[in-house]
Design a protein around this motif. Structure first.
Motif, PDB file in Angstrom:
ATOM      1  N   ALA A  40     116.623   3.785  44.363  1.00 56.32           N
ATOM      2  CA  ALA A  40     116.846   3.732  42.924  1.00 56.32           C
ATOM      3  C   ALA A  40     117.843   2.619  42.632  1.00 56.32           C
ATOM      4  N   PRO A  41     117.702   1.985  41.480  1.00 60.45           N
ATOM      5  CA  PRO A  41     118.668   0.943  41.149  1.00 60.45           C
ATOM      6  C   PRO A  41     120.071   1.508  41.115  1.00 60.45           C
ATOM      7  N   ARG A  42     120.999   0.727  41.649  1.00 56.56           N
ATOM      8  CA  ARG A  42     122.380   1.183  41.648  1.00 56.56           C
ATOM      9  C   ARG A  42     122.986   1.047  40.260  1.00 56.56           C
ATOM     10  N   LEU A  43     122.530   0.053  39.507  1.00 51.83           N
ATOM     11  CA  LEU A  43     123.006  -0.102  38.140  1.00 51.83           C
ATOM     12  C   LEU A  43     122.083   0.659  37.206  1.00 51.83           C
ATOM     13  N   MET A  44     122.679   1.301  36.236  1.00 56.32           N
ATOM     14  CA  MET A  44     121.898   2.078  35.281  1.00 56.32           C
ATOM     15  C   MET A  44     122.324   1.688  33.872  1.00 56.32           C
ATOM     16  N   PRO A  45     121.411   1.782  32.903  1.00 57.46           N
ATOM     17  CA  PRO A  45     121.814   1.545  31.521  1.00 57.46           C
ATOM     18  C   PRO A  45     122.988   2.443  31.145  1.00 57.46           C
ATOM     19  N   GLY A  46     123.960   1.837  30.488  1.00 58.68           N
ATOM     20  CA  GLY A  46     125.166   2.570  30.117  1.00 58.68           C
ATOM     21  C   GLY A  46     126.352   2.245  31.003  1.00 58.68           C
ATOM     22  N   ASP A  47     126.098   1.742  32.226  1.00 62.83           N
ATOM     23  CA  ASP A  47     127.208   1.353  33.103  1.00 62.83           C
ATOM     24  C   ASP A  47     127.974   0.206  32.463  1.00 62.83           C
ATOM     25  N   VAL A  48     129.282   0.221  32.594  1.00 64.14           N
ATOM     26  CA  VAL A  48     130.121  -0.863  32.096  1.00 64.14           C
ATOM     27  C   VAL A  48     130.657  -1.626  33.306  1.00 64.14           C
ATOM     28  N   LEU A  49     130.454  -2.933  33.291  1.00 65.22           N
ATOM     29  CA  LEU A  49     130.834  -3.767  34.422  1.00 65.22           C
ATOM     30  C   LEU A  49     132.106  -4.547  34.119  1.00 65.22           C
ATOM     31  N   ARG A  50     132.751  -5.002  35.181  1.00 61.93           N
ATOM     32  CA  ARG A  50     133.903  -5.899  35.036  1.00 61.93           C
ATOM     33  C   ARG A  50     133.391  -7.333  34.959  1.00 61.93           C
ATOM     34  N   ALA A  51     134.167  -8.213  34.374  1.00 62.55           N
ATOM     35  CA  ALA A  51     133.754  -9.614  34.218  1.00 62.55           C
ATOM     36  C   ALA A  51     133.487 -10.276  35.566  1.00 62.55           C
ATOM     37  N   ASP A  52     134.221  -9.892  36.609  1.00 61.13           N
ATOM     38  CA  ASP A  52     134.020 -10.515  37.917  1.00 61.13           C
ATOM     39  C   ASP A  52     132.762 -10.006  38.627  1.00 61.13           C
ATOM     40  N   GLN A  53     132.105  -8.994  38.101  1.00 66.74           N
ATOM     41  CA  GLN A  53     130.865  -8.470  38.680  1.00 66.74           C
ATOM     42  C   GLN A  53     129.628  -9.117  38.075  1.00 66.74           C
ATOM     43  N   VAL A  54     129.789  -9.843  36.995  1.00 67.55           N
ATOM     44  CA  VAL A  54     128.661 -10.325  36.206  1.00 67.55           C
ATOM     45  C   VAL A  54     128.564 -11.839  36.272  1.00 67.55           C
ATOM     46  N   ARG A  55     127.353 -12.318  36.454  1.00 61.48           N
ATOM     47  CA  ARG A  55     127.082 -13.754  36.344  1.00 61.48           C
ATOM     48  C   ARG A  55     126.099 -13.934  35.188  1.00 61.48           C
ATOM     49  N   PRO A  86     127.247  -8.654  25.376  1.00 64.89           N
ATOM     50  CA  PRO A  86     128.074  -9.798  25.762  1.00 64.89           C
ATOM     51  C   PRO A  86     129.580  -9.525  25.741  1.00 64.89           C
ATOM     52  N   LYS A  87     130.051  -8.674  24.872  1.00 65.97           N
ATOM     53  CA  LYS A  87     131.493  -8.391  24.806  1.00 65.97           C
ATOM     54  C   LYS A  87     131.873  -7.163  25.626  1.00 65.97           C
ATOM     55  N   SER A  88     131.043  -6.139  25.560  1.00 62.59           N
ATOM     56  CA  SER A  88     131.377  -4.882  26.242  1.00 62.59           C
ATOM     57  C   SER A  88     131.013  -4.905  27.722  1.00 62.59           C
ATOM     58  N   LEU A  89     130.075  -5.783  28.114  1.00 62.90           N
ATOM     59  CA  LEU A  89     129.524  -5.839  29.481  1.00 62.90           C
ATOM     60  C   LEU A  89     128.874  -4.514  29.877  1.00 62.90           C
ATOM     61  N   ARG A  90     128.391  -3.785  28.883  1.00 65.15           N
ATOM     62  CA  ARG A  90     127.659  -2.540  29.121  1.00 65.15           C
ATOM     63  C   ARG A  90     126.205  -2.886  29.437  1.00 65.15           C
ATOM     64  N   VAL A  91     125.664  -2.304  30.510  1.00 62.39           N
ATOM     65  CA  VAL A  91     124.279  -2.549  30.904  1.00 62.39           C
ATOM     66  C   VAL A  91     123.362  -1.903  29.870  1.00 62.39           C
ATOM     67  N   GLN A  92     122.503  -2.732  29.269  1.00 64.47           N
ATOM     68  CA  GLN A  92     121.544  -2.222  28.285  1.00 64.47           C
ATOM     69  C   GLN A  92     120.212  -1.901  28.948  1.00 64.47           C
ATOM     70  N   SER A  93     119.834  -2.712  29.953  1.00 65.67           N
ATOM     71  CA  SER A  93     118.608  -2.417  30.704  1.00 65.67           C
ATOM     72  C   SER A  93     118.632  -3.157  32.026  1.00 65.67           C
ATOM     73  N   VAL A  94     117.976  -2.576  33.021  1.00 67.33           N
ATOM     74  CA  VAL A  94     117.783  -3.211  34.323  1.00 67.33           C
ATOM     75  C   VAL A  94     116.366  -3.755  34.320  1.00 67.33           C
TER      76      VAL A  94
END
Length: 103
Positions: A40-55, A86-94
């Motif tokens: 299963a995907p490790r990231l799920m919609p609703g997860d909030v990421l840190r800026a250093d985790q995102v490209r 873009p501001k919250s870094l909340r995953v909207q969809s995988v």
């Protein structure tokens, strides 16, 4: 002398007994293969990421994506192609898994 029906019945019983105890099918050699694991995907919609985790993806066309949905950005995090706020870094969809950044 043994009557013919008794002889036939004995022969049939012998064939059935052999068939039940013997294995005529093909047998695998070695250890059996394990079925592939579906992860299963490790990231799920609703997860909030840190800026250093995102490209953030600046050119979505390199990944076969369109211009995007207003109020979201495409990004790669932990090998997943995702859509985030873009501001919250909340995953909207995988969108896809096992993605490498295009340099």
């Amino acid at each position: 002398m043994i009557p013919k029906p008794a002889m036939i019945a004995t022969a049939v019983a012998g064939v059935i007994a052999v068939a039940l105890t013997a294995s005529f099918g093909l047998q695998a050699q070695g250890t059996p293969a394990t079925p592939p694991r579906i992860e299963a995907p490790r990231l799920m919609p609703g997860d909030v990421l840190r800026a250093d985790q995102v490209r953030i993806i600046e050119n979505p066309g390199q990944y076969g994506l369109g211009s995007g949905v207003r109020g979201s950005r495409y990004a790669i995090a932990e090998g997943h192609l995702i859509r985030i706020g873009p501001k919250s870094l909340r995953v909207q969809s995988v969108i896809r898994t096992k993605v490498r950044p295009v340099d």
